[in-house]
Each structure stands twice: as structure tokens, then as C-alpha cells.
Design a protein around this motif. Structure first.
Motif, PDB file in Angstrom:
ATOM      1  N   SER A 147      -4.815 -43.408  -4.131  1.00 30.81           N
ATOM      2  CA  SER A 147      -4.850 -41.940  -4.145  1.00 30.81           C
ATOM      3  C   SER A 147      -4.526 -41.438  -5.542  1.00 30.81           C
ATOM      4  O   SER A 147      -4.080 -42.204  -6.419  1.00 30.81           O
ATOM      5  N   LYS A 148      -4.750 -40.151  -5.743  1.00 28.85           N
ATOM      6  CA  LYS A 148      -4.418 -39.544  -7.036  1.00 28.85           C
ATOM      7  C   LYS A 148      -2.919 -39.654  -7.309  1.00 28.85           C
ATOM      8  O   LYS A 148      -2.499 -39.912  -8.437  1.00 28.85           O
ATOM      9  N   GLU A 149      -2.105 -39.462  -6.260  1.00 28.81           N
ATOM     10  CA  GLU A 149      -0.662 -39.541  -6.447  1.00 28.81           C
ATOM     11  C   GLU A 149      -0.244 -40.947  -6.870  1.00 28.81           C
ATOM     12  O   GLU A 149       0.610 -41.118  -7.747  1.00 28.81           O
ATOM     13  N   GLY A 150      -0.846 -41.949  -6.258  1.00 27.32           N
ATOM     14  CA  GLY A 150      -0.538 -43.333  -6.633  1.00 27.32           C
ATOM     15  C   GLY A 150      -0.962 -43.615  -8.072  1.00 27.32           C
ATOM     16  O   GLY A 150      -0.259 -44.297  -8.828  1.00 27.32           O
ATOM     17  N   ALA A 151      -2.119 -43.100  -8.457  1.00 24.91           N
ATOM     18  CA  ALA A 151      -2.590 -43.283  -9.827  1.00 24.91           C
ATOM     19  C   ALA A 151      -1.663 -42.587 -10.817  1.00 24.91           C
ATOM     20  O   ALA A 151      -1.359 -43.125 -11.889  1.00 24.91           O
ATOM     21  N   ASP A 152      -1.181 -41.401 -10.464  1.00 22.60           N
ATOM     22  CA  ASP A 152      -0.264 -40.672 -11.345  1.00 22.60           C
ATOM     23  C   ASP A 152       1.042 -41.445 -11.542  1.00 22.60           C
ATOM     24  O   ASP A 152       1.615 -41.464 -12.636  1.00 22.60           O
ATOM     25  N   ARG A 153       1.545 -42.072 -10.439  1.00 20.15           N
ATOM     26  CA  ARG A 153       2.778 -42.852 -10.574  1.00 20.15           C
ATOM     27  C   ARG A 153       2.568 -44.044 -11.509  1.00 20.15           C
ATOM     28  O   ARG A 153       3.425 -44.359 -12.342  1.00 20.15           O
ATOM     29  N   LYS A 154       1.426 -44.686 -11.381  1.00 21.40           N
ATOM     30  CA  LYS A 154       1.136 -45.836 -12.265  1.00 21.40           C
ATOM     31  C   LYS A 154       0.998 -45.380 -13.720  1.00 21.40           C
ATOM     32  O   LYS A 154       1.449 -46.069 -14.641  1.00 21.40           O
ATOM     33  N   VAL A 155       0.387 -44.234 -13.928  1.00 21.96           N
ATOM     34  CA  VAL A 155       0.265 -43.687 -15.289  1.00 21.96           C
ATOM     35  C   VAL A 155       1.645 -43.445 -15.884  1.00 21.96           C
ATOM     36  O   VAL A 155       1.899 -43.747 -17.067  1.00 21.96           O
ATOM     37  N   SER A 156       2.570 -42.918 -15.098  1.00 20.38           N
ATOM     38  CA  SER A 156       3.933 -42.684 -15.591  1.00 20.38           C
ATOM     39  C   SER A 156       4.603 -43.991 -15.999  1.00 20.38           C
ATOM     40  O   SER A 156       5.312 -44.063 -17.006  1.00 20.38           O
ATOM     41  N   GLU A 157       4.367 -45.057 -15.214  1.00 15.98           N
ATOM     42  CA  GLU A 157       4.930 -46.360 -15.553  1.00 15.98           C
ATOM     43  C   GLU A 157       4.357 -46.881 -16.880  1.00 15.98           C
ATOM     44  O   GLU A 157       5.080 -47.442 -17.706  1.00 15.98           O
ATOM     45  N   LEU A 158       3.063 -46.695 -17.062  1.00 14.28           N
ATOM     46  CA  LEU A 158       2.427 -47.144 -18.306  1.00 14.28           C
ATOM     47  C   LEU A 158       2.996 -46.406 -19.514  1.00 14.28           C
ATOM     48  O   LEU A 158       3.262 -47.008 -20.566  1.00 14.28           O
ATOM     49  N   LYS A 159       3.188 -45.111 -19.377  1.00  9.98           N
ATOM     50  CA  LYS A 159       3.715 -44.327 -20.496  1.00  9.98           C
ATOM     51  C   LYS A 159       5.134 -44.747 -20.856  1.00  9.98           C
ATOM     52  O   LYS A 159       5.519 -44.720 -22.033  1.00  9.98           O
ATOM     53  N   ARG A 160       5.924 -45.149 -19.847  1.00 11.91           N
ATOM     54  CA  ARG A 160       7.307 -45.562 -20.130  1.00 11.91           C
ATOM     55  C   ARG A 160       7.361 -46.822 -20.984  1.00 11.91           C
ATOM     56  O   ARG A 160       8.324 -47.039 -21.707  1.00 11.91           O
ATOM     57  N   ILE A 161       6.333 -47.665 -20.893  1.00 11.58           N
ATOM     58  CA  ILE A 161       6.319 -48.891 -21.704  1.00 11.58           C
ATOM     59  C   ILE A 161       5.362 -48.755 -22.897  1.00 11.58           C
ATOM     60  O   ILE A 161       4.893 -49.744 -23.465  1.00 11.58           O
ATOM     61  N   ASN A 162       5.077 -47.485 -23.219  1.00 12.57           N
ATOM     62  CA  ASN A 162       4.282 -47.163 -24.424  1.00 12.57           C
ATOM     63  C   ASN A 162       2.842 -47.675 -24.373  1.00 12.57           C
ATOM     64  O   ASN A 162       2.271 -48.075 -25.399  1.00 12.57           O
ATOM     65  N   VAL A 163       2.246 -47.674 -23.197  1.00 13.34           N
ATOM     66  CA  VAL A 163       0.814 -47.936 -23.062  1.00 13.34           C
ATOM     67  C   VAL A 163       0.136 -46.580 -22.881  1.00 13.34           C
ATOM     68  O   VAL A 163       0.374 -45.888 -21.889  1.00 13.34           O
ATOM     69  N   THR A 164      -0.654 -46.197 -23.852  1.00 11.43           N
ATOM     70  CA  THR A 164      -1.237 -44.848 -23.836  1.00 11.43           C
ATOM     71  C   THR A 164      -2.764 -44.847 -23.838  1.00 11.43           C
ATOM     72  O   THR A 164      -3.377 -43.799 -23.649  1.00 11.43           O
ATOM     73  N   ASP A 165      -3.391 -46.004 -24.056  1.00 16.64           N
ATOM     74  CA  ASP A 165      -4.853 -46.067 -24.122  1.00 16.64           C
ATOM     75  C   ASP A 165      -5.390 -46.438 -22.742  1.00 16.64           C
ATOM     76  O   ASP A 165      -5.532 -47.618 -22.409  1.00 16.64           O
ATOM     77  N   PHE A 166      -5.679 -45.443 -21.936  1.00 13.12           N
ATOM     78  CA  PHE A 166      -6.160 -45.691 -20.576  1.00 13.12           C
ATOM     79  C   PHE A 166      -6.824 -44.424 -20.044  1.00 13.12           C
ATOM     80  O   PHE A 166      -6.696 -43.349 -20.632  1.00 13.12           O
ATOM     81  N   PHE A 167      -7.528 -44.559 -18.920  1.00 14.45           N
ATOM     82  CA  PHE A 167      -7.971 -43.373 -18.175  1.00 14.45           C
ATOM     83  C   PHE A 167      -8.077 -43.731 -16.692  1.00 14.45           C
ATOM     84  O   PHE A 167      -8.346 -44.897 -16.334  1.00 14.45           O
ATOM     85  N   VAL A 168      -7.883 -42.725 -15.866  1.00 12.10           N
ATOM     86  CA  VAL A 168      -7.927 -42.906 -14.411  1.00 12.10           C
ATOM     87  C   VAL A 168      -9.378 -42.849 -13.950  1.00 12.10           C
ATOM     88  O   VAL A 168     -10.119 -41.929 -14.294  1.00 12.10           O
ATOM     89  N   ILE A 169      -9.779 -43.858 -13.186  1.00  9.46           N
ATOM     90  CA  ILE A 169     -11.156 -43.935 -12.691  1.00  9.46           C
ATOM     91  C   ILE A 169     -11.280 -43.026 -11.469  1.00  9.46           C
ATOM     92  O   ILE A 169     -10.569 -43.195 -10.470  1.00  9.46           O
ATOM     93  N   GLN A 170     -12.195 -42.056 -11.538  1.00  6.87           N
ATOM     94  CA  GLN A 170     -12.363 -41.106 -10.432  1.00  6.87           C
ATOM     95  C   GLN A 170     -13.744 -41.200  -9.787  1.00  6.87           C
ATOM     96  O   GLN A 170     -14.073 -40.425  -8.886  1.00  6.87           O
TER      97      GLN A 170
END
Length: 226
Positions: A118-141
Motif C-alpha cells: 500500500s501507499k502507507e507501507g511504501a511511505d514507511r519504507k521511504v522513511s527508513e531509507l532516508k534515515r540511513i541516507n539513501v535518497t536516490d529512489f522512487f516509489v513505483i505506482q
């Protein structure tokens, strides 16, 4: 009277004779050329120069012309990178000596995190990535099994994808995978023509701000203008 002329001529002859033998010294106005030469300083450094050489006009040194770089191309930029680069490019003020080109860039492998449901699950994963300084990504919709998954990069070779996956694992991303996927991305490159020395120096400084971009000769490019 005859006796007077006799003694007068005798005295005159005696004076002339004494002058010729140098008994009366050198008179400044009567110094001969050999004597003048002996009185010069550094006589041994003097040399004769032919009249044709001495009278020849001195040729001015050739003018140094600015070296011109015929054509350079830099790219390929993602759409999101274009505004920043074009803002910097304005400082060169090249006018019609610059052009932007459309580039189709194809990749065959993708590093991704599977669907989060879901979008909410994807948002949580994005937050985890940002915490470890991974910024080059996009959510597949897109509709399909990868919807709400996260793309971490597409690569032209499997080896490139593996190297990127290993770097992500080192940062703490443990759910990423590699899958074959042909992706065509619209990118942009820029041709810069007839750069003089000063403009080339400014371009080199600009290039240093975009280290990931490749600089190549324009003759090797065959893209359409935009």
C-alpha cells in the motif's frame, strides 16, 4: 725679413712634427678613428653587422590567437537535474552556440524493494531509507506486481546493478533485489560550440559540479535537438 720667415717656418714645422709624434697630447676634436675605437669600453664585444641586416625592419611578434574548442557535449541529465544545470549554464552566455538534445537511455536491470502492499507501507519504507541516507529512489505506482515497491536504480548491465546492491547492503538495506527489466528513460544532453579559452575554463569549473556527467566530442553524438 727673410730671416723672420725662416725662423717662422722652422717653428711651424717643429710644432707639426711634435704633434705627429704625440708630444703635444691628443686634441679632442682631432682624435682619429683608431684612437676613438681604443677609447671605447668593451671593444672586444663589438662586431660588424651587414648593412642589409642593420637596416632590415624589425618584424612584430605574431599575435597569439585564442584557442577554440570546436564542440563539446555533456550529459546525460535526468529531467530533475535539468533546471540546476541550465541555471549554471547561463553564466557562460553562449547564446545560439548551445543546444539541448533529447537522449533515450535504456537500462536492462533494476535494483528494487518489493511491493509494500500500500501507499502507507511504501511511505514507511521511504522513511527508513532516508534515515540511513539513501535518497536516490522512487516509489513505483504503475499497476502490476511492483506497485508500491521502491526502485533504487536502473542499470545498463547486471554487473552495475550488483555493485549498487552491495553498496546498499553496506548501508543497511537488506530487502533489495535485482531483476531484469528494460527501462527507457528520457534524458538530456547539451552541446556547447566554439568555446574560447576563457569559456572553456568556465565550462571546466561547471563540469566539476556535476562529476557524474560525461563530457564527449560532439562528432560522436547523433541525437535530436530539443
Amino acid at each position: 725679413m727673410l730671416r723672420f720667415f725662416f725662423w717662422f717656418l722652422l717653428v711651424v714645422n717643429a710644432v707639426v712634427l711634435a704633434f705627429n709624434f704625440g708630444l703635444l697630447g691628443n686634441w679632442p676634436l682631432e682624435t682619429r678613428e683608431p684612437e676613438k675605437l681604443k677609447q671605447q669600453h668593451h671593444v672586444n664585444q663589438l662586431r660588424q653587422v651587414p648593412a642589409s641586416v642593420a637596416l632590415a625592419p624589425v618584424a612584430p611578434p605574431p599575435e597569439k590567437k585564442d584557442e577554440i574548442t570546436a564542440c563539446l557535449e555533456i550529459g546525460n541529465f535526468l529531467q530533475t537535474e535539468v533546471p540546476k544545470f541550465e541555471a549554471k549554464l547561463k553564466d557562460l552566455a553562449l547564446g545560439d552556440r548551445q543546444s539541448r538534445l533529447n537522449v533515450s537511455d535504456s537500462a536492462t536491470h533494476m535494483v528494487y524493494i518489493p511491493s509494500q502492499g500500500s501507499k502507507e507501507g511504501a511511505d514507511r519504507k521511504v522513511s527508513e531509507l532516508k534515515r540511513i541516507n539513501v535518497t536516490d529512489f522512487f516509489v513505483i505506482q504503475d499497476q502490476g506486481p511492483l506497485r508500491w515497491g521502491i526502485s533504487l536504480g536502473v542499470f545498463k548491465t547486471e554487473e552495475g546493478a550488483k555493485q549498487h546492491l552491495n553498496a546498499l547492503i553496506a548501508k543497511g538495506v537488506h530487502t533489495a533485489k535485482i531483476m531484469p527489466r528494460t527501462v527507457t528513460t528520457n534524458k538530456f544532453s547539451y552541446q556547447l560550440r566554439a568555446l574560447n579559452i576563457d569559456e572553456k575554463a568556465k565550462f571546466d569549473a561547471l563540469k566539476a559540479e556535476f562529476p557524474a556527467q560525461e563530457v564527449r566530442n560532439c562528432q560522436n553524438a547523433a541525437y535530436g535537438k530539443n
